[in-house]
Design a protein around this motif. Structure first.
Motif, PDB file in Angstrom:
ATOM      1  N   LEU A   1       0.973  -1.460   0.013  1.00 14.41           N
ATOM      2  CA  LEU A   1      -0.048   0.065   0.041  1.00 14.41           C
ATOM      3  C   LEU A   1       0.859   1.173  -0.138  1.00 14.41           C
ATOM      4  O   LEU A   1       1.590   1.569   0.812  1.00 14.41           O
ATOM      5  CB  LEU A   1      -0.838  -0.046   1.180  1.00 14.41           C
ATOM      6  N   HIS A   2       0.568   2.104  -0.879  1.00 16.05           N
ATOM      7  CA  HIS A   2       1.302   3.410  -1.044  1.00 16.05           C
ATOM      8  C   HIS A   2       0.575   4.611  -1.042  1.00 16.05           C
ATOM      9  O   HIS A   2      -0.697   4.480  -1.246  1.00 16.05           O
ATOM     10  CB  HIS A   2       2.110   3.480  -2.484  1.00 16.05           C
ATOM     11  N   SER A   3       1.135   5.636  -0.341  1.00 13.11           N
ATOM     12  CA  SER A   3       0.260   7.026  -0.280  1.00 13.11           C
ATOM     13  C   SER A   3       1.152   7.994  -1.184  1.00 13.11           C
ATOM     14  O   SER A   3       2.252   7.781  -1.336  1.00 13.11           O
ATOM     15  CB  SER A   3       0.109   7.400   0.942  1.00 13.11           C
ATOM     16  N   ILE A   4       0.621   8.928  -1.555  1.00 13.92           N
ATOM     17  CA  ILE A   4       1.206  10.138  -2.284  1.00 13.92           C
ATOM     18  C   ILE A   4       0.803  11.486  -1.598  1.00 13.92           C
ATOM     19  O   ILE A   4      -0.366  11.779  -1.354  1.00 13.92           O
ATOM     20  CB  ILE A   4       1.202   9.937  -3.432  1.00 13.92           C
ATOM     21  N   GLN A   5       1.992  12.423  -1.484  1.00 12.76           N
ATOM     22  CA  GLN A   5       1.607  13.670  -1.150  1.00 12.76           C
ATOM     23  C   GLN A   5       1.441  14.528  -2.560  1.00 12.76           C
ATOM     24  O   GLN A   5       2.634  14.479  -3.241  1.00 12.76           O
ATOM     25  CB  GLN A   5       2.717  14.100  -0.481  1.00 12.76           C
ATOM     26  N   ALA A   6       0.452  15.328  -2.773  1.00 14.98           N
ATOM     27  CA  ALA A   6       0.714  16.317  -3.787  1.00 14.98           C
ATOM     28  C   ALA A   6       0.425  17.572  -3.483  1.00 14.98           C
ATOM     29  O   ALA A   6      -0.547  17.770  -2.615  1.00 14.98           O
ATOM     30  CB  ALA A   6      -0.781  15.616  -4.935  1.00 14.98           C
ATOM     31  N   ILE A   7       0.933  18.350  -4.330  1.00  9.79           N
ATOM     32  CA  ILE A   7       0.730  19.802  -3.963  1.00  9.79           C
ATOM     33  C   ILE A   7       0.419  20.629  -5.562  1.00  9.79           C
ATOM     34  O   ILE A   7       1.058  20.268  -6.592  1.00  9.79           O
ATOM     35  CB  ILE A   7       2.125  20.684  -3.347  1.00  9.79           C
ATOM     36  N   ILE A   8      -0.406  21.279  -5.483  1.00  7.60           N
ATOM     37  CA  ILE A   8      -1.310  21.627  -6.793  1.00  7.60           C
ATOM     38  C   ILE A   8      -1.746  23.181  -6.484  1.00  7.60           C
ATOM     39  O   ILE A   8      -2.250  23.344  -5.888  1.00  7.60           O
ATOM     40  CB  ILE A   8      -2.506  20.733  -7.127  1.00  7.60           C
ATOM     41  N   CYS A   9      -1.026  23.839  -7.454  1.00  6.02           N
ATOM     42  CA  CYS A   9      -0.997  25.278  -7.732  1.00  6.02           C
ATOM     43  C   CYS A   9      -1.524  25.780  -9.141  1.00  6.02           C
ATOM     44  O   CYS A   9      -1.438  24.796  -9.935  1.00  6.02           O
ATOM     45  CB  CYS A   9       0.068  26.015  -7.165  1.00  6.02           C
ATOM     46  N   TYR A  10      -2.454  26.622  -8.986  1.00  3.97           N
ATOM     47  CA  TYR A  10      -2.621  27.358 -10.470  1.00  3.97           C
ATOM     48  C   TYR A  10      -1.212  27.907 -10.670  1.00  3.97           C
ATOM     49  O   TYR A  10      -0.559  28.550 -10.023  1.00  3.97           O
ATOM     50  CB  TYR A  10      -3.744  28.140 -10.415  1.00  3.97           C
ATOM     51  N   ALA A  11      -0.950  28.285 -12.088  1.00  4.71           N
ATOM     52  CA  ALA A  11       0.172  28.798 -12.364  1.00  4.71           C
ATOM     53  C   ALA A  11       0.343  30.395 -12.005  1.00  4.71           C
ATOM     54  O   ALA A  11       1.066  30.785 -11.857  1.00  4.71           O
ATOM     55  CB  ALA A  11       0.188  28.872 -14.219  1.00  4.71           C
ATOM     56  N   SER A  12      -1.084  30.824 -11.702  1.00  3.88           N
ATOM     57  CA  SER A  12      -1.101  32.201 -11.253  1.00  3.88           C
ATOM     58  C   SER A  12      -0.821  32.227  -9.613  1.00  3.88           C
ATOM     59  O   SER A  12      -0.562  33.221  -9.117  1.00  3.88           O
ATOM     60  CB  SER A  12      -2.643  32.409 -11.093  1.00  3.88           C
ATOM     61  N   GLY A  13      -0.333  31.087  -8.948  1.00  2.00           N
ATOM     62  CA  GLY A  13       0.171  31.313  -7.797  1.00  2.00           C
ATOM     63  C   GLY A  13      -0.867  30.911  -6.686  1.00  2.00           C
ATOM     64  O   GLY A  13      -0.623  30.725  -5.607  1.00  2.00           O
ATOM     65  N   GLN A  14      -2.127  30.697  -6.974  1.00  2.00           N
ATOM     66  CA  GLN A  14      -3.277  30.360  -6.178  1.00  2.00           C
ATOM     67  C   GLN A  14      -3.089  28.701  -5.937  1.00  2.00           C
ATOM     68  O   GLN A  14      -2.873  28.130  -6.666  1.00  2.00           O
ATOM     69  CB  GLN A  14      -4.458  30.557  -6.694  1.00  2.00           C
ATOM     70  N   ALA A  15      -3.721  28.337  -4.846  1.00  2.10           N
ATOM     71  CA  ALA A  15      -3.757  27.002  -4.543  1.00  2.10           C
ATOM     72  C   ALA A  15      -4.868  26.283  -4.942  1.00  2.10           C
ATOM     73  O   ALA A  15      -6.085  26.949  -5.187  1.00  2.10           O
ATOM     74  CB  ALA A  15      -3.537  26.769  -2.922  1.00  2.10           C
ATOM     75  N   TYR A  16      -4.847  25.238  -5.696  1.00  2.00           N
ATOM     76  CA  TYR A  16      -5.948  24.274  -6.155  1.00  2.00           C
ATOM     77  C   TYR A  16      -6.604  23.896  -5.051  1.00  2.00           C
ATOM     78  O   TYR A  16      -5.949  23.196  -4.030  1.00  2.00           O
ATOM     79  CB  TYR A  16      -5.835  23.419  -7.167  1.00  2.00           C
ATOM     80  N   THR A  17      -8.026  23.951  -4.822  1.00  2.45           N
ATOM     81  CA  THR A  17      -8.475  23.502  -3.622  1.00  2.45           C
ATOM     82  C   THR A  17      -9.813  22.446  -3.902  1.00  2.45           C
ATOM     83  O   THR A  17     -10.582  22.225  -3.123  1.00  2.45           O
ATOM     84  CB  THR A  17      -9.193  24.477  -2.678  1.00  2.45           C
ATOM     85  N   GLY A  18      -9.984  22.155  -5.352  1.00  2.00           N
ATOM     86  CA  GLY A  18     -11.012  21.173  -5.609  1.00  2.00           C
ATOM     87  C   GLY A  18     -10.629  19.630  -5.443  1.00  2.00           C
ATOM     88  O   GLY A  18      -9.618  19.241  -4.726  1.00  2.00           O
ATOM     89  N   GLU A  19     -11.450  18.833  -5.948  1.00  2.00           N
ATOM     90  CA  GLU A  19     -11.574  17.491  -6.108  1.00  2.00           C
ATOM     91  C   GLU A  19     -10.174  16.786  -6.994  1.00  2.00           C
ATOM     92  O   GLU A  19      -9.870  17.403  -7.862  1.00  2.00           O
ATOM     93  CB  GLU A  19     -12.586  16.778  -6.553  1.00  2.00           C
ATOM     94  N   ILE A  20      -9.600  15.846  -6.293  1.00  2.00           N
ATOM     95  CA  ILE A  20      -8.694  15.036  -7.039  1.00  2.00           C
ATOM     96  C   ILE A  20      -9.229  13.649  -7.193  1.00  2.00           C
ATOM     97  O   ILE A  20      -9.739  13.032  -6.372  1.00  2.00           O
ATOM     98  CB  ILE A  20      -7.400  14.961  -6.563  1.00  2.00           C
ATOM     99  N   LYS A  21      -9.481  13.317  -8.525  1.00  2.00           N
ATOM    100  CA  LYS A  21      -9.643  11.780  -8.959  1.00  2.00           C
ATOM    101  C   LYS A  21      -8.500  11.155  -9.191  1.00  2.00           C
ATOM    102  O   LYS A  21      -7.468  11.746  -9.888  1.00  2.00           O
ATOM    103  CB  LYS A  21     -10.969  11.808  -9.838  1.00  2.00           C
TER     104      LYS A  21
END
Lengths: 141, 415, 286
Positions: free
Chosen positions: A61-81
């Motif tokens: 079992l593995h887990s992952i850490q993801a950091i997702i930003c808009y290129a504008s510098g804002q953080a993405y706060t939506g869903e990840i599938k």
């Protein structure tokens, strides 16, 4: 209310407002760490993904850490599938991974089990106002 | 091309007796790809790790009490059988028959109990996610032990030695337990013992160690531990045979499930394998998602996050399972360690000898498999010599079996 | 270890809720179909020679009824299996003509020039709602055997049950824009691509056999939901009984289908569950 008190109240409120702006901006400012397993721009998104360990272990079992930003510098706060498939054999995992946002732009995903050796394709789908963004990452186990 | 290789292998083997005659076996040439696969089949034995779901795991007195329970027929209805009657220590902890008939005919082959610590799934359909919950199963199964729990509780409580040893080990008073707590505790004690049932280094492991060493130091090509025939079998296993797609890692199993085309009709119906396994897991009060998982209590991390309804980390695999159409009729990929001692084979014991399993893969019925894309399994059409080699390799996977031995001194004050 | 603990922190409450929800559902799914259940039509059933042997027609029909099916689209290698079932239960079976004489001709049939004659003879003597399920990918759809198959479907006014990629579907529509195609497994394409095809070809319908990505623990995936709501009259369900054992899956599959259909608006669920298939059969067997 006397003038001095009123102006002090206004002044305090203004200070608070300014402070809150600074605070939210530092939280929302989204930057990627260097040297993660995936680090790239895809459409309007900047993405960094780090597996819990390398090399990945077959059948574990593995887990992952993801950091997702808009290129504008804002953080993405939506869903990840997420899912992962073996394109050569047209099958995926026996598990359905799930993601949780730990702070704006920062996600933990778990439920990844790569049960066969070979080429795997990790697929993350993000949803923005501009539609869906698919991020694919191939790796060999 | 394939034929050319086959011819070469055939010719090599015809001239091999000369090699076998000498004590020195040559190490065949392995490319980096093959070496990586060989390396991935070890190291052995695995690092021992406490089962966090079982607070008795690796505890000396729990192991001894579990050992006693394992051989105790009182666990079954009318003292018909103990665990050890089906999982016989001198038969690699299985029973040597295709399908056992305990209290009623069974429809699954008795698995050997080697190396079961910290595996993801137990049972041919993976009905259980811990060794202790799997150990409860035969007591509840009407065709197996069909335990009368209240009678069992009475009998064990009246046995002053057992009662004392149980108290010493678990801190619990037998007579006060609910039936569920009794079951779970017995399951966990049994599991503690079973964790000690292990197979040691096989000749293959020694060979692998040798190869890995040779990679690190200066290669010594002489005196390979595996014969040339066994090495040819190894090459088929990790190469053309694609066996390591499923029989992978140090356990020779990826811990997951597959459909290799073994029929899953039973005498009077169908064995849905993994499909029912997943359904069972989702409703099992003894799964790691339930309240008997001892790891739950240690997970304060979740509370810090203000998230009270959290899933303990050792249950994440269970909670993320998805039910797929292909699970219907999939069975657990069995470990191949000591496979030479565990005949008959497959979930229903339908294949009686190791050579027959090799034949099975050689003449596989592709039509039974719903493969899309590049096929993992396809008939190998092995030559007789290749079959012998593959079998020889499988036989090299046996290591000495050991398990915790009797330690009466542990409960000396209970006598 | 550390990272596992981190994971633990972030497991969402939502996940827990979803899980406990499906807990109830899976208990519920164990219940036998009863009179109150929604009828279903299974559009993807095969009854091949070895299935006939292990599950004789009477038993096979029993299974279909146990699953609460109103109708079952059956195609078999060889066709004899279909005829046996049709004779046993003409009210239940919608016969579809499979161009294979035995299992395992999925990649050879389209090069076998004796196939059209076989189809012609069977079509002349029996009743069929369609020809299929047959396998064809890409340009192979332009081979003479396929062309003749497409012509025959048009002559008899019946549909084609096609297992293949979107290219193959497009080539067939090039040959006959009025063809009716039931696209097996929705081409194993993702919902967006299926939508493109359904939009482009009004005579295209799609089955969901052997697919699970549209539903997880009784909930319909959002992308698939969009597709279902956009094309409620074009999608059907099916099991795909590709081995004898899988006959027994029809019951479990029906139960599973009912759980996720219940997550859709009732009218859409009914369309996908049976009405679309009813219409297709009625059109073909007019």
């Amino acid at each position: 209310m006397p003038w001095t008190q009123l102006s002090r109240a206004v002044f305090l409120r203004a200070v608070l407002w300014l402070l809150s702006l600074v605070v939210t901006n530092t939280v929302m400012a989204c930057t990627l760490p260097a040297g993660s397993d995936i680090n790239r721009q895809e459409g309007e998104f900047l993405i960094s993904v780090q597996f819990d360990k390398q090399p990945l272990e077959l059948g574990a079992l593995h887990s992952i850490q993801a950091i997702i930003c808009y290129a504008s510098g804002q953080a993405y706060t939506g869903e990840i599938k997420a899912d992962a498939i073996m394109p050569a054999h047209n099958h995926g995992m026996n598990y359905q991974p799930s993601f949780t946002m730990t702070s704006p732009g920062h996600y933990t995903g778990t439920g990844f089990v790569f049960h066969m050796p070979g080429l795997w394709r990790l697929r993350l789908t993000l949803q923005s106002d501009n539609g869906k963004q698919l991020i694919e990452h191939d790796f060999v186990l | 091309m394939r034929n050319a290789i086959k011819l070469c292998i055939t010719l090599c083997l015809v001239f091999l007796p000369a090699v076998w005659a000498t004590p020195d076996n040559e190490t065949l040439d392995y490319d980096t790809h093959e070496l990586a696969f060989i390396r991935s089949l070890g190291p052995w034995p695995p690092v021992s790790k406490k089962d966090e779901s079982n607070r008795f795991s690796q505890q000396e007195d729990a192991i001894e009490l579990g050992r006693q329970l394992f051989f105790d027929r009182r666990l079954s209805l009318n003292n018909t059988s103990s665990c050890a009657d089906c999982h016989q220590p001198d038969l690699a902890f299985q029973d040597g028959v295709a399908l056992n008939t305990a209290l009623a005919p069974l429809h699954r082959n008795t698995t050997s109990l080697l190396n079961l610590a910290n595996r993801p799934w137990y049972g041919w359909g993976g009905e259980h996610d811990s060794l202790w919950s799997q150990s409860i199963r035969p007591m509840l199964a009407t065709a197996e032990m069909h335990t009368d729990l209240s009678a069992l509780q009475k009998v064990l409580s009246q046995d002053s030695f057992f009662q004392c040893a149980f108290q010493q080990t678990t801190g619990l008073n037998l007579a006060d337990l609910t039936q569920q707590d009794l079951l779970v505790t017995i399951g966990k004690l049994l599991a503690s013992y079973q964790e000690t049932i292990q197979s040691g280094k096989s000749r293959f492991d020694l060979f692998r160690d040798q190869l890995v060493d040779a990679e690190n130091t200066s290669p010594s090509q002489k005196n390979a531990i595996l014969t040339a025939e066994e090495q040819v079998g190894l090459k088929i296993f990790i190469g053309e045979g694609r066996c390591t797609f499923c029989h992978s890692g140090a356990h020779f199993s990826n811990g997951e499930f597959g459909d290799i085309g073994v029929s899953f009709f039973t005498a009077n119906g169908i064995d849905k394998g993994r499909y029912d396994g997943i359904k069972a897991l989702r409703t099992d009060p003894y799964s790691l998602l339930g309240r008997y998982n001892d790891a739950t209590k240690n997970s304060n991390d979740a509370k810090e996050q203000g998230n009270t309804e959290t899933i303990p980390h050792n249950a994440l695999r269970t909670s993320h399972l998805q039910l797929l159409h292909r699970n219907w009729g999939e069975f657990k990929v069995p470990s191949l360690r000591n496979v030479g001692q565990t005949a008959p084979y497959m979930h229903n014991g339908s294949i009686s000898t190791l050579m027959d399993t090799v034949d099975f893969y050689s003449e596989l019925d592709e039509e039974r498999l719903h493969a899309d894309g590049e096929k993992i399994l396809r008939p190998l059409h092995l030559t007789p010599i290749e079959k012998d080699s593959l079998q020889a390799f499988l036989l090299s996977l046996s290591g000495p079996i050991h398990a915790a031995q009797e330690k009466p001194s542990l409960f000396s004050q209970c006598r | 270890m550390k990272s596992i603990n981190k994971t633990l922190k972030s497991v969402s409450l939502l996940g827990t809720l979803l899980f406990s929800g499906s807990f109830l559902q899976s208990v519920h799914a164990e219940a036998l179909p009863s009179a109150g259940l929604m009828p279903l039509i299974d559009t993807h059933i095969h009854y091949s020679h070895d299935a006939v042997y292990s599950t004789p027609p009477k038993k096979a029909i029993e299974i279909l009824r146990e699953a609460g099916l109103q109708k079952a689209f059956v195609s078999s290698s060889s066709d004899k299996g279909t005829q046996l079932l049709y004779a046993e239960a003409p009210d239940l079976i919608v016969p579809v003509l499979r161009p294979y004489r035995k299992r395992g001709e999925t990649s050879t049939w389209l090069h076998d020039e004796t196939v059209p004659a076989m189809l012609e003879e069977l079509l002349a003597n029996n009743t069929y709602a369609g020809i299929g399920e047959f396998h064809v990918y890409g340009k192979d759809a332009n081979l003479p055997v396929i062309r003749r198959t497409v012509e025959l479907a048009s002559e008899y006014g019946i549909f084609l049950h096609l297992h293949g990629d979107s290219d193959a579907v497009e080539y067939v529509f090039e040959q006959d824009k009025d063809a009716r195609i039931l696209w097996a497994h929705s081409g194993f394409d993702n919902p967006e691509d299926v939508a493109v095809m359904l939009e482009k070809y009004p005579n295209l319908t799609a089955d969901l056999a052997f697919r699970t990505s549209h539903a997880y623990r009784g909930k319909v995936d959002e992308d698939w939901r969009k597709l279902f709501l956009a094309y409620p009259d074009r999608i059907m369900i099916g099991t795909d009984t590709y081995t004898p054992e899988r006959w027994y899956y029809v019951v479990d599959h029906a139960e599973w289908s009912r759980t996720w259909l219940a997550d859709l608006p009732t009218d859409v669920a009914e369309q996908i569950g049976y009405k679309n298939a009813q219409n297709l059969a009625a059109w073909a067997l007019k």
